[in-house]
Motif scaffolding. Structure first.
Motif, mmCIF file in Angstrom:
data_model
loop_
_atom_site.group_PDB
_atom_site.id
_atom_site.type_symbol
_atom_site.label_atom_id
_atom_site.label_comp_id
_atom_site.label_asym_id
_atom_site.label_seq_id
_atom_site.Cartn_x
_atom_site.Cartn_y
_atom_site.Cartn_z
ATOM 1 N N LEU A 76 0.863 -1.229 0.013
ATOM 2 C CA LEU A 76 0.029 -0.122 0.066
ATOM 3 C C LEU A 76 0.849 1.252 -0.071
ATOM 4 O O LEU A 76 0.539 2.012 -0.573
ATOM 5 C CB LEU A 76 -0.939 -0.142 1.100
ATOM 6 N N ASP A 77 2.103 1.187 0.725
ATOM 7 C CA ASP A 77 2.929 2.386 0.813
ATOM 8 C C ASP A 77 3.286 2.492 -0.847
ATOM 9 O O ASP A 77 3.332 3.578 -1.129
ATOM 10 C CB ASP A 77 4.114 2.142 1.676
ATOM 11 N N ILE A 78 3.784 1.404 -1.323
ATOM 12 C CA ILE A 78 4.149 1.644 -2.818
ATOM 13 C C ILE A 78 3.057 2.186 -3.738
ATOM 14 O O ILE A 78 3.393 2.895 -4.558
ATOM 15 C CB ILE A 78 4.596 0.189 -3.421
ATOM 16 N N VAL A 79 1.942 1.602 -3.521
ATOM 17 C CA VAL A 79 0.740 2.145 -4.332
ATOM 18 C C VAL A 79 0.562 3.542 -3.941
ATOM 19 O O VAL A 79 0.488 4.406 -4.958
ATOM 20 C CB VAL A 79 -0.511 1.488 -3.921
ATOM 21 N N ASP A 80 0.699 4.080 -2.668
ATOM 22 C CA ASP A 80 0.447 5.488 -2.601
ATOM 23 C C ASP A 80 1.631 6.266 -3.204
ATOM 24 O O ASP A 80 1.331 7.375 -4.106
ATOM 25 C CB ASP A 80 0.554 5.769 -1.037
ATOM 26 N N HIS A 81 2.918 5.996 -3.148
ATOM 27 C CA HIS A 81 3.955 6.642 -3.940
ATOM 28 C C HIS A 81 3.910 6.826 -5.402
ATOM 29 O O HIS A 81 4.093 7.587 -5.929
ATOM 30 C CB HIS A 81 5.157 6.407 -3.282
ATOM 31 N N VAL A 82 3.644 5.415 -5.798
ATOM 32 C CA VAL A 82 3.857 5.054 -7.268
ATOM 33 C C VAL A 82 2.858 5.767 -8.071
ATOM 34 O O VAL A 82 2.968 6.197 -9.025
ATOM 35 C CB VAL A 82 4.270 3.671 -7.754
ATOM 36 N N LEU A 83 1.317 5.468 -7.649
ATOM 37 C CA LEU A 83 0.259 5.759 -8.132
ATOM 38 C C LEU A 83 -0.091 7.403 -7.917
ATOM 39 O O LEU A 83 -0.850 7.890 -8.971
ATOM 40 C CB LEU A 83 -0.776 4.837 -7.715
ATOM 41 N N ASN A 84 0.003 7.724 -6.647
ATOM 42 C CA ASN A 84 -0.761 8.943 -6.228
ATOM 43 C C ASN A 84 0.463 9.895 -6.280
ATOM 44 O O ASN A 84 -0.024 11.201 -6.485
ATOM 45 C CB ASN A 84 -1.110 8.788 -4.913
ATOM 46 N N MET A 85 1.683 9.738 -6.258
ATOM 47 C CA MET A 85 2.692 10.872 -6.302
ATOM 48 C C MET A 85 3.609 10.491 -7.708
ATOM 49 O O MET A 85 2.943 10.071 -8.538
ATOM 50 C CB MET A 85 3.833 10.515 -5.089
ATOM 51 N N GLY A 86 4.443 11.141 -7.738
ATOM 52 C CA GLY A 86 5.428 10.982 -8.810
ATOM 53 C C GLY A 86 5.005 12.155 -9.930
ATOM 54 O O GLY A 86 4.079 13.026 -9.913
ATOM 55 N N VAL A 87 6.117 12.676 -10.612
ATOM 56 C CA VAL A 87 5.838 13.588 -11.623
ATOM 57 C C VAL A 87 5.001 13.350 -12.704
ATOM 58 O O VAL A 87 5.245 12.202 -13.213
ATOM 59 C CB VAL A 87 7.456 14.108 -12.216
ATOM 60 N N VAL A 88 4.010 14.401 -13.095
ATOM 61 C CA VAL A 88 3.181 14.125 -13.974
ATOM 62 C C VAL A 88 3.776 14.551 -15.395
ATOM 63 O O VAL A 88 3.891 15.681 -15.409
ATOM 64 C CB VAL A 88 1.860 14.630 -13.707
ATOM 65 N N ILE A 89 4.324 13.737 -16.435
ATOM 66 C CA ILE A 89 5.097 14.366 -17.456
ATOM 67 C C ILE A 89 4.150 14.540 -18.506
ATOM 68 O O ILE A 89 4.325 15.435 -19.249
ATOM 69 C CB ILE A 89 6.297 13.120 -17.753
ATOM 70 N N THR A 90 3.267 13.752 -18.717
ATOM 71 C CA THR A 90 2.260 13.835 -19.739
ATOM 72 C C THR A 90 0.819 14.667 -19.838
ATOM 73 O O THR A 90 0.389 14.714 -20.779
ATOM 74 C CB THR A 90 2.223 12.342 -20.408
ATOM 75 N N GLY A 91 0.668 14.869 -18.528
ATOM 76 C CA GLY A 91 -0.766 15.343 -18.399
ATOM 77 C C GLY A 91 -1.805 14.191 -18.076
ATOM 78 O O GLY A 91 -2.894 14.647 -18.090
ATOM 79 N N ASP A 92 -1.427 12.927 -18.615
ATOM 80 C CA ASP A 92 -2.485 11.970 -18.505
ATOM 81 C C ASP A 92 -2.790 11.724 -17.042
ATOM 82 O O ASP A 92 -2.088 11.717 -16.097
ATOM 83 C CB ASP A 92 -1.941 10.687 -19.044
ATOM 84 N N VAL A 93 -4.044 11.470 -16.896
ATOM 85 C CA VAL A 93 -4.634 11.075 -15.754
ATOM 86 C C VAL A 93 -4.609 9.765 -15.627
ATOM 87 O O VAL A 93 -5.317 8.890 -16.233
ATOM 88 C CB VAL A 93 -5.934 11.822 -15.142
ATOM 89 N N VAL A 94 -3.994 8.843 -14.726
ATOM 90 C CA VAL A 94 -3.766 7.707 -14.328
ATOM 91 C C VAL A 94 -5.050 6.918 -13.516
ATOM 92 O O VAL A 94 -5.812 6.100 -13.890
ATOM 93 C CB VAL A 94 -2.436 7.276 -13.623
ATOM 94 N N LEU A 95 -5.469 7.924 -12.438
ATOM 95 C CA LEU A 95 -6.273 7.432 -11.546
ATOM 96 C C LEU A 95 -7.217 8.668 -11.323
ATOM 97 O O LEU A 95 -6.857 9.691 -11.218
ATOM 98 C CB LEU A 95 -5.943 6.838 -10.492
ATOM 99 N N GLY A 96 -8.572 8.352 -11.219
ATOM 100 C CA GLY A 96 -9.515 9.460 -10.518
ATOM 101 C C GLY A 96 -9.267 9.777 -9.347
ATOM 102 O O GLY A 96 -8.945 8.956 -8.401
ATOM 103 N N VAL A 97 -9.903 10.825 -8.702
ATOM 104 C CA VAL A 97 -9.944 11.230 -7.398
ATOM 105 C C VAL A 97 -10.667 10.153 -6.356
ATOM 106 O O VAL A 97 -10.152 9.921 -5.409
ATOM 107 C CB VAL A 97 -10.524 12.546 -7.209
ATOM 108 N N ALA A 98 -11.590 9.621 -6.882
ATOM 109 C CA ALA A 98 -12.366 8.419 -6.314
ATOM 110 C C ALA A 98 -11.533 7.468 -5.984
ATOM 111 O O ALA A 98 -11.690 6.811 -4.884
ATOM 112 C CB ALA A 98 -13.840 8.173 -6.986
ATOM 113 N N ASP A 99 -10.659 7.097 -6.976
ATOM 114 C CA ASP A 99 -9.944 5.973 -6.485
ATOM 115 C C ASP A 99 -8.723 6.135 -5.753
ATOM 116 O O ASP A 99 -8.321 5.314 -4.924
ATOM 117 C CB ASP A 99 -9.371 5.449 -7.970
ATOM 118 N N ILE A 100 -8.345 7.543 -5.693
ATOM 119 C CA ILE A 100 -7.399 7.841 -4.550
ATOM 120 C C ILE A 100 -7.901 7.676 -3.234
ATOM 121 O O ILE A 100 -7.314 7.249 -2.304
ATOM 122 C CB ILE A 100 -6.701 9.504 -5.009
ATOM 123 N N ASP A 101 -9.194 8.237 -3.243
ATOM 124 C CA ASP A 101 -9.926 8.089 -1.860
ATOM 125 C C ASP A 101 -9.788 6.630 -1.481
ATOM 126 O O ASP A 101 -9.690 6.077 -0.217
ATOM 127 C CB ASP A 101 -11.282 8.622 -1.903
#
Lengths: 65, 198
Positions: free
Chosen positions: A21-46
């Motif tokens: 879960l720590d990896i999920v938080d860092h890898v999916l929720n953090m990290g530089v957005v290079i392309t402007g694409d949205v990987v996950l919606g806000v509901a999924d982050i919640d």
């Protein structure tokens, strides 16, 4: 660009341990957005944080304090 | 297509890269975006950690960052070159610690999504005496509050490389009061270098 479905994230969270879960938080929720694409919606982050809260609190990491 | 792992201040050893002038993107040629599963997520983190170990400054890319080709990526890097250089300077020689804050009494007011709630929580966190012991380590801080009690917030601290053991010791020695902490790290600086911080 391929969008990643929230359902897949939910399946991971349901079977994850605290370290994943720590990896999920860092890898999916953090990290530089290079392309402007949205990987996950806000509901999924919640959803991820709900999983984090449940797993991190049930683990002995907090109780050991 | 290119899968982007990170932006670096130097060329990676084992991965192909695009860029120049102290702003390089470490990439892998792929046919499609990797599926979001446990092994893909762990692979991303493992490769970013390797890149962090061999570079002075790294900005990890978010999982699933796909760019069409070398030219498109070169344009993305060059059009924001000054942003990337500033962000790389901030994380140079540094790494991240992640602090989960648990408790029930420091809940931010309802109906203040976004800025005000986060500022309120940041202010409340500064009132926690046990966090003072961490201040000497912190070079930058990013706070995210959560609406899923008892998890109140995630606090991301940028510290100098090599200080993580001292940081973890300071967390372990912090008195347990109304809020409790769980720290992990060191991490590559995943929480730093975003667009809005430019």
């Amino acid at each position: 660009m391929k969008q990643i479905a929230g359902r897949e994230a939910q399946q991971i969270i349901e079977h994850a341990d605290a370290s994943l879960l720590d990896i999920v938080d860092h890898v999916l929720n953090m990290g530089v957005v290079i392309t402007g694409d949205v990987v996950l919606g806000v509901a999924d982050i919640d959803l991820i944080y709900l999983g984090l809260s449940v797993v991190l609190c049930s683990a002995d990491r907090v109780e050991a304090k | 297509m290119l899968y982007v792992y990170a932006i670096l201040d130097s060329k990676p050893k084992d991965l192909r890269c695009v860029g120049n002038a102290g702003v390089f993107a470490a990439v892998k040629d792929v046919e499609e975006c990797p599926a979001i599963d446990e092994s893909s997520l762990r692979d991303h983190d493992r490769i970013v950690r390797q890149l962090a170990a061999e570079s002075h400054a790294i900005l990890p890319a978010r999982f699933g960052s796909i760019v069409e080709d070398d030219d498109a990526l070169a344009r993305l890097l060059s059009t924001r070159a000054s942003h990337w250089q500033r962000a790389l300077q901030m994380v140079a020689g540094r790494e991240q610690m992640t602090l989960r804050v648990f408790g029930n009494r420091v809940a931010p007011p309802e109906n203040t999504e976004g800025g005000p709630g986060t500022r309120y929580l940041s202010a409340k966190l500064r009132e926690i005496p046990s966090l003072d012991a961490l201040r000497p380590f912190v070079r930058a801080e990013h706070v995210e509050r959560h609406g899923a009690p008892p998890l109140l917030a995630s606090v991301y601290h940028l510290i100098e490389r090599g200080r993580s053991a001292d940081y973890l010791a300071a967390v372990a020695e912090a008195p347990s009061g109304e809020v409790q902490f769980a720290a992990t790290g060191p991490w590559p600086p995943y929480a730093f270098g975003r667009w809005e911080q430019s």
